[in-house]
Scaffold this active site. Structure first.
Site, PDB file in Angstrom:
ATOM      1  N   ASP A  97      -0.851  -6.767  -2.949  1.00 35.88           N
ATOM      2  CA  ASP A  97       0.568  -7.069  -2.809  1.00 35.88           C
ATOM      3  C   ASP A  97       0.783  -8.588  -2.921  1.00 35.88           C
ATOM      4  OD1 ASP A  97       3.291  -5.712  -1.867  1.00 35.88           O
ATOM      5  OD2 ASP A  97       3.058  -7.491  -0.623  1.00 35.88           O
ATOM      6  N   TRP A  98       1.548  -9.195  -1.992  1.00 36.30           N
ATOM      7  CA  TRP A  98       1.790 -10.634  -2.066  1.00 36.30           C
ATOM      8  C   TRP A  98       0.514 -11.449  -1.909  1.00 36.30           C
ATOM      9  CZ3 TRP A  98       5.250 -14.265  -3.363  1.00 36.30           C
ATOM     10  CH2 TRP A  98       6.538 -13.840  -3.705  1.00 36.30           C
TER      11      TRP A  98
ATOM     12  N   TRP B 139      11.928   0.006  -1.823  1.00 38.77           N
ATOM     13  CA  TRP B 139      11.149  -0.904  -0.967  1.00 38.77           C
ATOM     14  C   TRP B 139      12.008  -2.075  -0.511  1.00 38.77           C
ATOM     15  CZ3 TRP B 139       6.057  -1.390   0.843  1.00 38.77           C
ATOM     16  CH2 TRP B 139       5.587  -2.667   1.103  1.00 38.77           C
TER      17      TRP B 139
ATOM     18  N   ASP C 208       0.628   4.898  -4.832  1.00 37.38           N
ATOM     19  CA  ASP C 208       1.523   3.754  -4.673  1.00 37.38           C
ATOM     20  C   ASP C 208       2.650   3.816  -5.696  1.00 37.38           C
ATOM     21  OD1 ASP C 208       2.697   1.347  -4.068  1.00 37.38           O
ATOM     22  OD2 ASP C 208       0.991   0.109  -4.672  1.00 37.38           O
TER      23      ASP C 208
ATOM     24  N   HIS D  12       0.365   2.340  -1.175  1.00 38.80           N
ATOM     25  CA  HIS D  12       0.467   0.903  -1.392  1.00 38.80           C
ATOM     26  C   HIS D  12      -0.539   0.122  -0.555  1.00 38.80           C
ATOM     27  CE1 HIS D  12       2.312  -2.854  -2.506  1.00 38.80           C
ATOM     28  NE2 HIS D  12       2.532  -3.163  -1.235  1.00 38.80           N
TER      29      HIS D  12
END
Length: 310
Positions: free
Chosen positions: A124-125, A175, A260, A289
């Site tokens: 993710d980030w 999201w 995901d 995810h």
């Protein structure tokens, strides 16, 4: 001086599966008055270091299942909390959170701890930011473990990011709505929705850093930064694509959470094609995810792959 608040320590008492000791830095250049938290587990004198970067809206708790496996291998394991998350201080103004604000923190942390022979572990980030780090000092980085992450560039020219931002309504749109819209965001409920395998205790632990909405500016800002990428983000990420295609010679391991709806196989297979030398990924059928919820399997498979291909 940035106006920030600090989550009370008692919020982190007796968290499920989080026996790790805190470590803090309060004098990083460029961040006056802000205290950053990181985990430092395993052998502090080890040659190899695993740098584990969390994403949205999580914190170092995300790596609770992977850290022991990496530490058992004899390595050192570093898992920081971004500002706005976990045990790190939380600026209250969303405008303080930018791509470079977070990226420069990671670069400063690496330099302060003088981390070398790094295995970069991202999702993710943690990937949006982390994948831009090795090009800044390639000599420090040795290996990559990538889980459901990509680079934020131009969706017109980059298939991975295009697949991320052009998903059906139940993907990034849902999201972002779930994180940005509520006036009283309950992160334990959010985590249960997006990671249904979590127990109530685990979901509560993810929410521990955020007693109320005043602590959630960083959480609210990350989705907005995806929807409206600043030029620095685009330029840095575009440069990183060239690095991974042409200059990366380290070992790579990829794991994909196949359920995901954000950064699943439609994103990850274009990423595989982008990373020089990336082998066939480990597909985890039941993972969504938050691939790290299956982290023990991922960590052991990654270590096995690195040992066999070194």
């Amino acid at each position: 001086m940035i106006n920030a608040i600090r989550t009370p320590d008692q919020r982190f008492s007796n968290l499920d599966q989080y026996p790790f000791s805190p470590n803090y830095l309060d004098d990083l250049p460029g961040y006056p008055g802000l205290r950053a938290h990181y985990l430092d587990e395993g052998n502090s004198d080890a040659e190899d270091v695993f740098l584990c970067l969390h994403g949205e809206p999580t914190w170092s708790y995300l790596y609770r299942k992977m850290i022991p496996v990496f530490a058992e291998s004899g390595a050192r394991v570093i898992a920081p909390d971004f500002f706005g998350f976990g045990k790190s201080d939380k600026p209250v103004d969303e405008e303080d959170y930018t791509f470079e604000f977070h990226r420069n923190f990671l670069l400063a942390l690496i330099e302060r701890l003088d981390l070398r022979n790094i295995t970069l572990v991202v999702q993710d980030w943690g990937g949006f930011l982390g994948l831009t780090l090795p090009m800044a000092d390639p000599s420090r980085f040795k290996r990559l473990i990538i889980m459901n992450a990509c680079l934020m560039t131009d969706p017109v020219t980059q298939p991975a990011f295009s697949a991320f931002v052009t998903q059906p309504a139940d993907g990034f749109t849902a999201w972002k709505y779930d994180l940005v819209t509520p006036s009283d965001l309950r992160l334990d409920q959010f985590m249960k929705r997006w990671a249904p395998t979590l127990t109530e205790a685990e979901a509560s632990a993810y929410a521990a850093p955020f007693p109320d909405t005043s602590y959630q500016a960083g959480v609210r800002k990350f989705p907005k930064m995806v929807a409206q990428r600043d030029q620095a983000c685009i330029d840095i990420s575009t440069e990183a694509i060239s690095f991974w295609q042409n200059d990366w010679n380290g070992q790579t391991f990829m794991a994909i959470g196949m359920k995901d709806k954000l950064l699943g196989p439609d994103v990850m297979y274009p990423m595989k094609a982008l990373i020089n030398g990336c082998p066939e990924p480990l597909e985890i059928a039941d993972a969504g995810h938050f691939v790290q919820e299956f982290g023990e399997q991922v960590a052991r498979e990654a270590l096995k792959h690195f040992a066999e291909t070194e």
